[in-house]
Design an enzyme around this catalytic site. Sequence first.
Site, short mmCIF file in Angstrom:
data_model
loop_
_atom_site.label_atom_id
_atom_site.label_comp_id
_atom_site.label_asym_id
_atom_site.label_seq_id
_atom_site.Cartn_x
_atom_site.Cartn_y
_atom_site.Cartn_z
N HIS A 108 0.78 -1.22 0.00
CA HIS A 108 0.00 0.00 0.00
C HIS A 108 0.82 1.29 0.00
O HIS A 108 0.27 2.38 -0.01
CB HIS A 108 -0.87 -0.09 1.25
CG HIS A 108 -1.89 0.96 1.38
ND1 HIS A 108 -2.37 1.70 0.34
CD2 HIS A 108 -2.53 1.41 2.47
CE1 HIS A 108 -3.27 2.54 0.80
NE2 HIS A 108 -3.37 2.38 2.08
N TYR B 149 -12.15 7.60 11.95
CA TYR B 149 -11.35 8.08 10.82
C TYR B 149 -11.93 7.58 9.51
O TYR B 149 -12.33 6.43 9.39
CB TYR B 149 -9.92 7.59 10.97
CG TYR B 149 -9.02 7.86 9.80
CD1 TYR B 149 -8.22 8.99 9.77
CD2 TYR B 149 -8.96 6.99 8.72
CE1 TYR B 149 -7.39 9.25 8.69
CE2 TYR B 149 -8.14 7.24 7.64
CZ TYR B 149 -7.36 8.37 7.63
OH TYR B 149 -6.55 8.62 6.57
N THR C 7 -4.41 11.37 0.36
CA THR C 7 -5.66 11.44 1.13
C THR C 7 -5.59 12.53 2.19
O THR C 7 -4.53 13.00 2.55
CB THR C 7 -5.95 10.11 1.85
OG1 THR C 7 -4.89 9.83 2.76
CG2 THR C 7 -6.10 8.97 0.86
#
Length: 864
Positions: free
Chosen positions: A383, A514, A527
């Site tokens: 990721h 979150y 992000t």
Amino acid sequence: MPTQVRIFTMPRSLGETLAEPKSAEPPAAPRSIPEYPEIPRPTTNPGLKARQYSMSAFDDKNGGGVTFAQQEKLPKLPIPNLEKTCERYLTALKPLQSNREHSDTRHAVHEFLRGEGPELNEKLKKYAEGRTSYIEQFWYDSYLNFDNPVVLNLNPFFLLEDDPTPARNNQVTRAASLVVSALEFVRAVRKEELPPDTVKGVPLDMYQYSRLFGTARVPTDAGCQIEQDPDSKHIIVMCHGQFYWFDVLDDNSDLIMTEKDIAINLQTVVDDATQTPIQEAAKGALGVLSTENRKVWSGLRDVLTREQGSNNADCLSIVDTALFVVCLDYTEPATAPALCQNMLCGSSEIEKGVQIGTCTNRWYDKLQIIVCKNGSAGINFEHTGVDGHTVLRFASDIYTDTILRFARTINGGAPTLWASTSPDPSKRDPESFGDVNTTPYKLEWDMIPELSIAVRFAETRLADLIEQNEFHCLDFSPYGKNFITSMGFSPDAFVQMAFQAAYYGLYGRVECTYEPAMTKMYLHGRTEAIRTVSDESVNFVQTFWADNPAEQKVEALRKACQRHSTTTRDCAKAQGCDRHLYALFCLWQRMVDEDNSSLGGGMSSNGYSSPVDGFSDQGSPVGSPGKDSPLTAVVDGDNQRISRERGDSTTSRGSRENGNGNSHHLPLIFADSGWDKLNTTILSTSNCGNPSLRQFGFGPVSGDGFGIGYIIKDDGISICVSSRHRQTKRFVDTLESYLLEIRRILRITGRTNVSSKQTRAREIDSSRPKAVNRLKLRGRLITGNEVIKAQKSLNGSVSPTEESLTMSEDDELGGYGFFDAGMLLQALKARGESLDNGETKPSERAAVQARRRDVGKKLRLIDY
């Protein structure tokens, strides 16, 4: 010559950056993958000659194609106004703190604005000059300096829907189909023919697609680095923990094998792998080493590569430089939770003391396509360099392509996703393929005692980690996006409030939540963190769980959803507080580390200890920084967002002394308990997916939290929840009950409203003048209001809540009915109770291919 790869490494020191004279014009943003100068530096794998470049500085490259055509036009990620950031920070914390805690935080913020804040912010602006993004390097650092296992902590998963043609839902056929589609996607990216992503016509950053294939997360003794072979043309296939490889592309990135050819190869691999008893194969399942602590894994890679040109070093090089990994599992998980676990971390199954679960059939440092024996398929991805939105495009495009390719077998004129396709391999001259190996080879590792022991211990630690987590799914089918929007709500905000209500219904309190917001409308955007908990959301959950009229509950829900939607829009414009403050924190810490390094003490920020001093045993691919995890990554739905958690400040309180005895005082805002509160994610959520996915998810961010991945579909909601055995099923059940209950309430209060999703026939019927004496109008018109009128005539005037008791087929929430949690909180407060945690030359590539020809045992192809 060994294969040359790109390495994404640390930037120059902050001092060098700030001291550099400002150029007249900032460097242009890249349209496509740029050329990079070669800078000598040893890598962990002597078999891989590395080319390095900073993640934040790029040169321009001329080139054609549509994929990166809009890159130069994208604006840079803006640095928000510091005062506004601090206001948002206080707003996010207020509903999570007591009055005294919030007063302390306000004081800390005030001191920050009066003291170090403005100076740090100016240094951040200067640091960002000439860089693509002010947060990008710090973001990579937070991932690459994370030294706990990436499995369950960082890597998310996607579970694909089954192939709509049942005959193709067997392992080999499904895997071959997905591989061909994935290779067409690779070709489209390399030829810059992949249409760029857009949101409402606004182009999005496409840089992440250049980082998706041929990459590997490689641990070193000074943190991890991302290595990439930009000319990779082979794949790795894993079966029973054993490794196989074969080439699938030529030097022009065209496919060299048909789907049937790939299926033959895959069947050959399966047949060869099953000849070795799984208990025996498990002893050499080196894939489990990728699940180790990163420092341990770095040391083991040194063992594998200490003899340059050795068999193990060459095998490891082939794995690292593969386009992606295909994992062929021998199991058939029967339930959705079991499938999700299999895609996220594999199964753990011990037989006579030997691990035979699918957890040994993985390589977590790369993009993986996982296919079960019954054809169920999913994706697990590393990721660091890519967010969920990018991998979602990959997943949905390959799923769509498998369907369209099947359609073209029926109708040759059926459409295709690709601007151009590879020439039919079956009609090409074999000589045109170049130097390729299309027959699968098995990698045979030299299992020296050190490796055998390491595999055993890595497996037992992995089994422990898997057993510490549980997964439950909710495939909610009563309604989805269509119903929610017909009621006038934002689907994402509506579902976020469901998580708040379900948690409050179980625990009677709100916790830090979150959700990531995608910022890819900016150059190299990643992000921003959406802080779901607000004064309005707290009021809603308290109102909902108390004995209030239905209208009051709906109005509270509407205000909470409106507030969430406003926050989401701000975050999508990079106007949140998390990324800005995190960059300031990292900048301060880097300054301290560089001062210490210049005086011969401390550890620089490119080591494992930065930007956090301590790590726990858990981090997650989702969420904002947790108290227990230095970072967290998250994936989002409408656009799929993934967010990173920030460092823990609890070990950094007070001051740090440099080697000269001088101290660097930690800015009070980062030493305050509010910083820890906001960075301890209990509900880590992410909305990501579309109809090509059945589920998506990740592990929990904190030991006492939940990891919640959800997909909002037109007529349903798919939710995967993970936790460390924290009543996960009960949370899912409560969530389902809430979703049914809120529908009941919305139906009550909205009975006079006409759905905006009427059919044309109904619109005509409602607008047409009513004729008299027509046969069609005989009888009594049924509108649904008669039952309500009947109730009123029998019992007098009743409230909507009372009406609902006889009107709804839905059960009460959680078996408890309603209770006034607001009164409970007031009572507790009254008692004083605390509610308060680089490119290779053709000659070099030929030499590499010549070496690879002899790596591994060549398999004899079976008849298929």
